[in-house]
Design an enzyme around this catalytic site. Structure first.
Site, PDB file in Angstrom:
ATOM      1  CD  GLU A  26      -2.740   0.952   2.622  1.00 12.56           C
ATOM      2  OE1 GLU A  26      -2.775   0.023   3.276  1.00 12.56           O
ATOM      3  OE2 GLU A  26      -3.662   1.891   2.702  1.00 12.56           O
ATOM      4  CG  ASN A  71      -7.673   2.140   5.381  1.00 16.52           C
ATOM      5  OD1 ASN A  71      -8.355   1.213   5.367  1.00 16.52           O
ATOM      6  ND2 ASN A  71      -6.934   2.024   6.838  1.00 16.52           N
ATOM      7  CG  ASN A 171      -9.478  -1.319   1.793  1.00 15.17           C
ATOM      8  OD1 ASN A 171      -9.037  -2.431   1.972  1.00 15.17           O
ATOM      9  ND2 ASN A 171      -9.161  -0.408   2.861  1.00 15.17           N
ATOM     10  CD  GLU A 172     -10.137  -2.684   6.077  1.00 13.74           C
ATOM     11  OE1 GLU A 172     -10.081  -1.690   6.720  1.00 13.74           O
ATOM     12  OE2 GLU A 172      -9.433  -3.909   6.336  1.00 13.74           O
ATOM     13  CE1 TYR A 243      -3.290  -6.625   8.649  1.00 18.48           C
ATOM     14  CE2 TYR A 243      -5.611  -5.718   8.619  1.00 18.48           C
ATOM     15  CZ  TYR A 243      -4.451  -5.527   7.836  1.00 18.48           C
ATOM     16  OH  TYR A 243      -4.068  -5.184   6.961  1.00 18.48           O
ATOM     17  CD  GLU A 291      -5.970  -4.989   4.292  1.00 15.02           C
ATOM     18  OE1 GLU A 291      -5.744  -4.616   5.323  1.00 15.02           O
ATOM     19  OE2 GLU A 291      -6.595  -4.147   3.434  1.00 15.02           O
ATOM     20  CD  GLN A 348       0.197  -2.537   3.819  1.00 15.78           C
ATOM     21  OE1 GLN A 348       1.023  -1.949   3.193  1.00 15.78           O
ATOM     22  NE2 GLN A 348      -0.779  -2.099   4.324  1.00 15.78           N
TER      23      GLN A 348
HETATM   24  O1  AHR Z   1      -2.910  -3.006   6.194  1.00 11.52           O
HETATM   25  C1  AHR Z   1      -3.248  -1.550   6.902  1.00 11.52           C
HETATM   26  C2  AHR Z   1      -4.620  -1.147   6.701  1.00 11.52           C
HETATM   27  O2  AHR Z   1      -5.392  -2.162   7.634  1.00 11.52           O
HETATM   28  C3  AHR Z   1      -5.099  -1.179   5.649  1.00 11.52           C
HETATM   29  O3  AHR Z   1      -4.742  -0.043   4.742  1.00 11.52           O
HETATM   30  C4  AHR Z   1      -6.494  -1.277   5.651  1.00 11.52           C
HETATM   31  O4  AHR Z   1      -7.290  -2.004   4.358  1.00 11.52           O
HETATM   32  C5  AHR Z   1      -6.715  -2.199   6.902  1.00 11.52           C
HETATM   33  O5  AHR Z   1      -7.575  -1.569   7.815  1.00 11.52           O
END
Ligand code: AHR
Length: 495
Positions: A26, A71, A171-172, A243, A291, A348
């Site tokens: 990103e 994001n 995205n999200e 995450y 992700e 990432q």
């Molecule tokens: O990977 C960091 C961020 O985590 C990304 O930009 C977003 O998609 C997620 O919330």
């Protein structure tokens, strides 16, 4: 402690889709600038691409890379990042509140990907932009010529189309932090119309619609169903993100987090089947887990909105052995669900919550989490086998019974190999696994590799590697011994 593992040659889950070994870059912190791109660095080529980083990415075995966010993409104008560099605007990037110079954009990423030997998974902006900008980008990237945007690409010196096959519809988009976040109804309609137009430009592409990423946010509970109801005919995958907060203190609970991931995958797959049944569809929608990672999540991740900086260090987490064990368990979870998960991205790749770190003007090095990913990407090829695992369990609040032994087995028919990936979650005891290989003849041990240190907090730094794979002591394929809190790859020859 003792555990047992039964593998039967006839019990198969699915073929591994190599795209589950994907990752993510990103425009965030030093992922692009100072990570993969650093003109003037001694290891950079004429384009400014750091070849030392590319070498590590190739070693890691990454198959596909999601770009440019995250994001970031939700307020990104792709047009800013193409054409002569001297004309590209510097923008206030609102997701992370930094300055974006746009020196690196779509064509640079495509050229870099070819060099890194990775496929592209491109995300379009459905936050501040929409269907029109998205279909123009597909035309710019994938159409051979003779139209406005394909000829624009040619005028930028890129004669051949990039032929990008996989695209993310934003995205999200349910996240309140997202620029241009939407309600489920608004996003569902926008995604459907954007998908229709993008596939109108190039019918060969595949599309990923945003699944919900906020589990407990009031009003967003029906996100996935609403979105699938509208888009089922037009999309191919639904995105999931997860995450796990490495700030969690309790080790046993931290290592149990993949039980939650397994549940998320299974409930999402069930919902996809439900919508399929509701509309009597033939086709399946699969999951793109685009992700995932461990992450030391604290509040101060963005700029302060006063001092605008270009590519400052952000989310440069130092990962421990404990994080590597969780990453191993995540990979096991993805493999076990390979009938429904077809794409996945470690988020990432470089500097930002990443397996690869760089110093500006200096070296690149491997974090602890580099190794389980490398092992899975290299040896997790072929067919995931159904397994029967009997393991002692421990109790974990909000999760329930957690097996100490977490494992999966992949049969690589081309190489006549069975590969067992195994995590021992016990913080105190080794596990001896009794293995029963039904239907496989002449099983021999090729190698048993383990990732272990006495110290769960051990890390790798630019100067010292405390956590690296070692050869383990197993000699008998029917009795595999796993050290306490260790990640293991056991390669077995079969006929
Ligand atoms: O990977 C960091 C961020 O985590 C990304 O930009 C977003 O998609 C997620 O919330």
């Amino acid at each position: 402690m003792k555990a047992s593992l039964i593998i039967d040659k006839d019990f198969k889950v699915a073929e591994v889709d190599k795209r589950i070994y994907g990752s993510f870059i990103e425009h965030l912190g030093r992922a692009v600038y100072g990570g993969i791109y650093e003109p003037g660095h001694p290891a950079a080529d004429k384009n400014g691409f750091r070849l030392d980083v590319i070498k590590l990415i190739k070693e890691l075995g990454v198959s596909i890379i999601r770009y440019p966010g995250g994001n970031f993409v939700s307020a990104y104008n792709w047009e800013d990042g193409v054409g002569p560099k001297e004309n590209r605007p510097v923008r206030m990037e609102l997701a992370w509140r930094d300055l974006e110079t746009n020196e690196f954009g779509t064509n640079e990423f495509a050229e870099w990907s070819a060099l890194a030997d990775t496929e592209i998974m491109m995300a379009v902006n459905l936050g501040t932009r929409g269907a029109d900008a998205a279909r123009n980008l597909v035309e710019y990237c994938n159409h051979s010529g003779g139209t406005y945007y394909s000829d624009l690409r040619k005028s930028h010196g890129v004669e051949q189309p990039h032929n990008i096959k996989l695209w993310c519809l934003g995205n999200e988009m349910d996240g309140p932090w997202q620029m241009g976040a939407k309600t489920a109804d608004d996003y569902a309609l926008l995604a459907r119309e954007t998908a229709k137009m993008m596939k109108g430009v190039d019918p060969t592409i595949e599309l990923i619609v945003c699944g919900g990423c906020v589990w407990d946010f009031p009003g967003l509970k029906n996100w996935d169903e609403t979105v699938l109801d509208q888009t089922y005919d037009y999309v191919d995958y639904i995105a999931k993100h997860q995450y796990f907060n490495s700030c969690m203190e309790d080790d046993a609970t931290f290592l149990a987090q993949t039980m939650r991931m397994d549940n998320l995958i299974k409930t999402t797959a069930a919902l996809c089947r439900f919508v399929k049944g509701k509309f009597r569809k033939q086709k399946d929608i699969h999951i793109s887990f685009d992700e995932w990672n461990a992450w030391y999540i604290d509040d101060e991740v963005e700029g302060d909105g006063i001092n605008w900086k270009t590519a400052p260090a952000r989310l440069e987490n130092e990962f421990t052995l404990r994080d590597a064990l969780l990453v191993g368990s995540i990979l096991i979870t993805l493999l076990k669900n390979s009938d429904t998960v077809k794409i996945a991205c470690l988020a990432q790749l470089v500097n930002v919550i990443a397996p690869i770190m760089t110093q500006d003007g200096g070296d690149a090095w491997k974090q602890t989490i580099f190794y389980p990913f490398l092992h899975a990407a290299k040896y997790g090829r072929g067919t995931v086998m159904g397994t029967v695992v009997n393991s002692p369990v421990y109790d974990c609040e909000n999760i329930g019974d957690v097996p100490y032994l977490d494992c999966t087995v992949v049969h690589n028919q081309e190489k006549d190999e069975l590969v067992v990936f195994a995590l021992n979650r016990s913080l105190d005891d080794e596990i001896i696994i009794d293995c029963n290989f039904r239907g496989f003849e002449g099983v021999t041990l090729i190698e048993h590799t383990e990732l272990y240190s006495d110290d769960l907090k051990a890390v790798n730094t630019i100067n010292a590697d405390a956590v690296v794979p070692q050869s383990a002591n197993s000699t008998d394929p029917a009795q595999i011994v796993l050290k306490k809190h260790s990640w293991n790859v056991i390669r077995l020859g079969v006929s």
